[in-house]
Design a protein around this motif. Structure first.
Motif, short mmCIF file in Angstrom:
data_model
loop_
_atom_site.label_atom_id
_atom_site.label_comp_id
_atom_site.label_asym_id
_atom_site.label_seq_id
_atom_site.Cartn_x
_atom_site.Cartn_y
_atom_site.Cartn_z
N PRO A 39 -42.42 52.82 79.25
CA PRO A 39 -41.10 52.36 79.68
C PRO A 39 -40.05 53.42 79.40
O PRO A 39 -40.16 54.19 78.45
CB PRO A 39 -40.85 51.11 78.83
N ALA A 40 -39.05 53.45 80.26
CA ALA A 40 -37.98 54.43 80.09
C ALA A 40 -37.25 54.14 78.78
O ALA A 40 -37.01 53.00 78.44
CB ALA A 40 -37.01 54.36 81.26
N ARG A 41 -36.91 55.18 78.06
CA ARG A 41 -36.16 55.00 76.83
C ARG A 41 -34.72 54.66 77.18
O ARG A 41 -34.15 55.23 78.11
CB ARG A 41 -36.18 56.29 76.00
N PRO A 42 -34.12 53.75 76.41
CA PRO A 42 -32.72 53.42 76.70
C PRO A 42 -31.83 54.63 76.45
O PRO A 42 -32.07 55.41 75.54
CB PRO A 42 -32.41 52.28 75.73
N GLN A 43 -30.83 54.75 77.27
CA GLN A 43 -29.85 55.82 77.09
C GLN A 43 -29.01 55.49 75.86
O GLN A 43 -28.67 54.35 75.62
CB GLN A 43 -28.94 55.90 78.31
#
Length: 159
Positions: A39-43
Motif C-alpha cells: 500500500p502507498a505510504r501516507p504523505q
C-alpha cells in the motif's frame, strides 16, 4: 518437502478489436497467486504555525484543520465584554488561517465563574452563524490569570 511450482503455460487469444495478447492461465488444481504492490505510504502532512513563541502559537494548522486558543486582553471587562473580545479575535484568527466561524468543528469554553454562563451564551448565540453551531462544551474552572473570565479552545476546518 515443498517442491517449486513449475511455470504456468501461456495461451494466446485475439478478438476483432484487440491484438493477440498473452494471458496467464492457471490449471484448476493450482491456486492463483497474485503479487500485489505494498500500500502507498501516507504523505506526511505539514504543520503550519503562526504567532509562535516559546510557550504557544496563535494558530496551528495541520492538513486542513485549524487549532487555536484565545483569552481576553481586557481584564477589567465583564463577561459580556470579554466574550465579545474573545469571539472577535477568534473570528480574525480563523480568517487569517483560511477558515471562518461557520467552519468551526468543536469549541471548548472555560469560564472562571459558571454564574456568567447565561450572559456568555447571549453573546455566543448572537455570534455563531445560524445552522453552523459546532459541538461545544462549557466548563467552570480556575483560569491561569485571575482577570480572565473566559478562555476558548477552537478546532475548525480550513476552507
Amino acid at each position: 518437502l515443498r517442491t517449486p511450482l513449475a511455470p504456468l503455460p501461456l495461451a494466446r487469444f485475439s478478438t476483432p478489436h484487440a491484438p493477440i495478447s498473452p494471458l496467464l492461465l492457471a490449471p484448476p488444481t493450482r491456486p492463483l497467486i497474485l503479487l500485489l504492490a505494498p500500500p502507498a505510504r501516507p504523505q506526511h502532512m505539514s504543520i503550519e504555525r503562526t504567532g509562535t513563541t516559546r510557550r504557544y502559537s496563535d494558530i496551528v494548522i495541520h492538513d486542513k484543520t485549524v487549532y487555536l486558543v484565545e483569552v481576553p486582553q481586557d481584564l477589567t471587562a465583564d463577561i459580556t465584554g470579554q466574550t465579545r473580545e474573545v469571539l472577535g479575535r477568534i473570528e480574525r484568527l480563523l480568517i487569517e488561517a483560511g477558515s471562518n466561524a461557520s467552519r468551526m468543528l468543536q469549541v471548548t469554553l472555560y469560564l472562571s465563574d459558571m454564574a456568567d454562563y447565561d450572559d456568555m451564551n447571549a453573546v455566543w448565540d448572537a455570534w455563531v452563524p445560524e445552522g453552523a453551531a459546532p459541538v461545544r462544551a462549557c466548563v467552570g474552572v480556575r483560569l491561569a490569570n485571575p482577570g480572565y473570565r473566559i478562555e476558548a479552545v477552537v478546532i475548525a476546518a480550513r476552507n
